[in-house]
Design a protein around this motif. Sequence first.
Motif: not given
Length: 388
Positions: A219-245
């Motif tokens: 509910d309106n949780l604020e996260i520092p922008a520096e906590n974004l992993i990699g590029e914005e909008g490419r998270g699904f691809r990053y997650i897939l790599e983790g899911l293979n592991a």
Amino acid sequence: MQSPSRVDDHQDLRDAVSDLCSRFPNEYWRRIDEKRGYPEDFVNALTAAGWLAALIPTEYGGSGLGLVEASVIMEEINRSGGNSGACHGQMYNMSTLLRAGSEEQKQRYLPKIATGELRMQSMAVTEPTTGSDTTRLKTTAVRRGDRYVVNGQKVWTSRLQHSDLMILLARTTPADQVSKKVDGLSVFVVEVAAAMKAGMVVKPISNMVNHETNEVFFDNLEIPAENLIGEEGRGFRYILEGLNAERTLIAAECIGDGYWFTDRAVRYSGSRTVFDRPIGQNQGIQFPIAQAFINVEAASLMRFKAAQLHDAGKPCGAEANMAKLLAADASWQAANACLQTHGGFGFAAEYDIERKFRETRLYQVAPISTNLILAYVGEHVLGMPRSY
């Protein structure tokens, strides 16, 4: 009973992990299960020995091992009668950070994860209305200055109550504004203690396995922008790599379960005498156990293939999925053979079979169902029309 595939280049590693696990016998896991507790002492011992830092490079204080070795660690825990589900998230969650995280993020988190000061056990991806259809998730993260504001809900978010860091997948660009449905999703590191004070609510889900998992509300949780992993909008691809592991490690756990069940069945069938002969002499008992063992051995080979490809930086989606399906099926077959061999005693908690039976049944459903794996292989490996 010694499995041929278990006499390999990793025997020293197996022996070391097995030695640690011997300090936590079946009685320990039975007490944890009865109390619906968390195996804190076991996880702490694994951390102190460095096993949960296996995938962290040495420059960040880890062991610098590969997924092959990590899979052996998970296998041996389950082979000993334990349950890796209490801690396996740290292994595969780190894959996303290791492959897509910034150097600053790695320096900030990895050394503390290696020492046990921080735990990264949790990943928030699944939602109540999306399930496996991840690209339709509704949790949003909207950029406002130097922060992202998160709103939405997750479900089956495991080990969150015993994790300091959580990997979160959220939509940063509305679905109707992207050309591909896999675009517009981003992945973040969430610091759990701070989030709990700032708009994140956690509700435990009671379940048939002693597995700590939760609903999570933002509910309106604020996260520092520096906590974004990699590029914005490419998270699904990053997650897939983790899911293979993840799928490869889950396969290893199922393999460990499969060996545990067949070991137990062989021992009991040799000592249990009915009509003046050991029941293991009867083909009706012997053949199902032998078939289960054969299938566990075959699944183990596919697990190693998937892990080796992952460590080499090569595509391994098909192999990881096939390893998970083969291992889940093999362990479930071994569980049924073991329970049937023990008859009524298999239902008695003191034999531990009913506990392991419940644990291994989960992997027919999670973290990806066998049906979805078959659909993946049909489409992406065999080139058949998409079925969903």
